[in-house]
Design a protein around this motif. Structure first.
Motif, mmCIF file in Angstrom:
data_model
loop_
_atom_site.group_PDB
_atom_site.id
_atom_site.type_symbol
_atom_site.label_atom_id
_atom_site.label_comp_id
_atom_site.label_asym_id
_atom_site.label_seq_id
_atom_site.Cartn_x
_atom_site.Cartn_y
_atom_site.Cartn_z
ATOM 1 N N ASP A 1 8.605 -3.979 -29.809
ATOM 2 C CA ASP A 1 7.673 -3.309 -30.722
ATOM 3 C C ASP A 1 8.414 -2.345 -31.642
ATOM 4 N N ASN B 1 -0.908 -0.575 -24.112
ATOM 5 C CA ASN B 1 -1.583 0.092 -25.221
ATOM 6 C C ASN B 1 -3.046 -0.326 -25.306
ATOM 7 N N VAL C 1 0.121 1.367 -38.004
ATOM 8 C CA VAL C 1 0.565 1.484 -36.615
ATOM 9 C C VAL C 1 -0.547 2.138 -35.815
ATOM 10 N N VAL C 2 -0.916 1.492 -34.730
ATOM 11 C CA VAL C 2 -2.016 1.954 -33.888
ATOM 12 C C VAL C 2 -1.460 2.628 -32.636
ATOM 13 N N GLY C 3 -1.885 3.859 -32.401
ATOM 14 C CA GLY C 3 -1.485 4.588 -31.195
ATOM 15 C C GLY C 3 -2.672 5.349 -30.640
ATOM 16 N N ARG D 1 -6.150 -1.413 -27.270
ATOM 17 C CA ARG D 1 -6.232 -2.223 -28.476
ATOM 18 C C ARG D 1 -7.335 -1.711 -29.388
ATOM 19 N N SER E 1 1.758 -1.884 -32.911
ATOM 20 C CA SER E 1 1.690 -0.777 -31.960
ATOM 21 C C SER E 1 3.056 -0.650 -31.302
#
Length: 417
Positions: free
Chosen positions: A134, A113, A237-239, A115, A128
């Motif tokens: 995760d 992923n 949540v990071v995507g 960052r 993430s």
């Protein structure tokens, strides 16, 4: 036959399929499959969908039970990381100091992923999704939060958002682009997803630049945008996409350009080393033979089979119709071909419900077809794209625009009289 094994680095789908395909091809030598996770190889697509919703039994995520590896004589090394390649002596060094000789090395090392590099991005409830661990962490947090902020409106971000809505969580999706899945689909398809997700309760914020994650002590309380807007959230949540894992290849001075560079047989410049799956940059017919890196189940599976065939002396070039899919609540997106560089679209809306088919053309030639909730059209599109791969025209923009033209008939095989 060499006494040294085929060593496969990576226990994701590509690595697993390479080991399995070697046995299907009749390879009788030793196979070593190395992964840095302790779990048996498992399917990743459910992690952002059903697993978040109902906590699917982890055993059901496994590609095969433990007995499979014993039966196929695939030596699985879990919880180990490959750190260096000695090409001159065909040796692979692991993080515990062990050294493995290899006859052929397959790099199926995947991607990681991207960052988020803003203040507050390391707070405890900024997560993430890439691995089973995760997904488990996000699922457990969703039980106790009221407001979820998803940074990134790509496939993963929207899948997580759709799953969270089923948990009665307020969802805000933030993206720097002006529409969902902007890098992957046409504006027409984006519009369908933006409308339906919004109807279901997702709040979208486009053209939005994240300035920092606001927080107290070790806990995020929301997201601050560059325009001064604060978006409150109990879970972030990071995507924002992935980047290929190229570090191992670089230890061996292999060429890397947005991935590990390979030819049409998935071989690097070293004939004893191949790369497949998310990490491999390969020439693709649907990209006018330019190097591309594809992240899909189909790509991982077919490239693994290509490499396995080559190892047993039956080399065949990788020439397959790319296809992709994403389930987002009640919306099923399927794509056949590669739409990059298209200059014309033709849209057929479904008068009976939520769905459409979008035909993408480049200089009058069909390069890809997107479907939403129209699986029959997707399957037909894959057959049409296969005819394009073989040198055919596929269909014309005029045919695509004709509501009486049946895509399934165009995809039907032609039998000689």
């Amino acid at each position: 036959m060499s006494k040294h094994p085929v060593v496969i680095v990576g226990t994701g789908l590509a690595g697993f399929q390479a080991a399995s395909a070697l046995r299907d091809e009749g390879y009788a030598g030793r196979i070593v499959l190395i992964g840095d996770e302790v779990h048996l190889p498992y399917h990743r697509p459910p992690l952002s969908k059903g697993y978040l919703l109902d906590g699917v039994d982890e055993a059901r995520l496994r590609m095969r039970p433990e007995t499979f590896y014993a039966d196929k004589q695939i030596h699985l090394l879990g919880g180990r990381r490959a750190v260096a390649i000695d090409r001159a002596n065909r040796r692979l060094r692991l993080d515990d100091g062990a050294v493995l000789d290899y006859a052929h090395l397959v790099l199926a090392v995947g991607a990681s992923n991207r960052r988020l590099t803003v203040p507050g991005s390391t707070l405890g409830n900024v997560l993430s999704l890439r691995t089973l661990g995760d997904a488990h962490a996000i699922r457990e947090r969703l039980r106790d939060v009221r407001r979820l902020v998803v940074i990134g409106a790509g496939f993963i971000g929207l899948e997580i958002a759709a799953a969270a809505l089923k948990s009665k969580v307020e969802v805000t999706v933030i993206d720097v682009a002006d529409r969902p899945m902007a890098r992957a689909v046409s504006p027409a398809t984006s519009a369908v997803f933006a409308l339906e997700h919004s109807r279901n309760g997702v709040r979208f914020m486009f053209n939005a630049q994240v300035q920092q994650i606001a927080g107290e002590q070790d806990r995020a309380t929301g997201v601050d945008l560059a325009d001064g807007t604060h978006v409150a959230g109990d879970l972030i949540v990071v995507g924002i996409g992935v980047q290929p894992n190229i570090e191992l290849a670089m230890t061996a001075d292999l060429a890397v350009r947005n991935g590990i560079v390979v030819d049409c047989f998935m071989r690097t410049a070293d004939p004893h080393i191949s790369a497949i799956g998310d990490c491999a940059a390969h020439p693709n017919s649907f990209a006018q033979d330019q190097e591309v890196r594809l992240e899909s189940v189909q790509n991982a599976t077919d490239q693994a089979r290509c490499v396995a065939a080559g190892i047993v002396g039956r080399a065949i070039p990788y020439r397959t119709v790319p296809w992709f899919w994403s389930d987002q609540g009640g919306l099923k997106l399927q794509i056949a071909g590669l739409i990059h560089g298209y200059d014309q679209t033709v849209v057929r809306n479904d008068p009976q419900g939520i769905g459409c088919t979008v035909f993408c053309f480049r200089q009058g030639r069909l390069v890809g077809v997107e479907t939403v909730n129209q699986p029959a059209n997707h399957m037909a599109a894959r057959r049409v794209m296969a005819s394009v791969l073989a040198g055919g025209q596929g269909i014309t923009p005029q045919q695509a625009a004709d509501s009486q033209f049946d895509l399934r008939e165009a995809a039907a095989p032609v039998h000689p009289a």
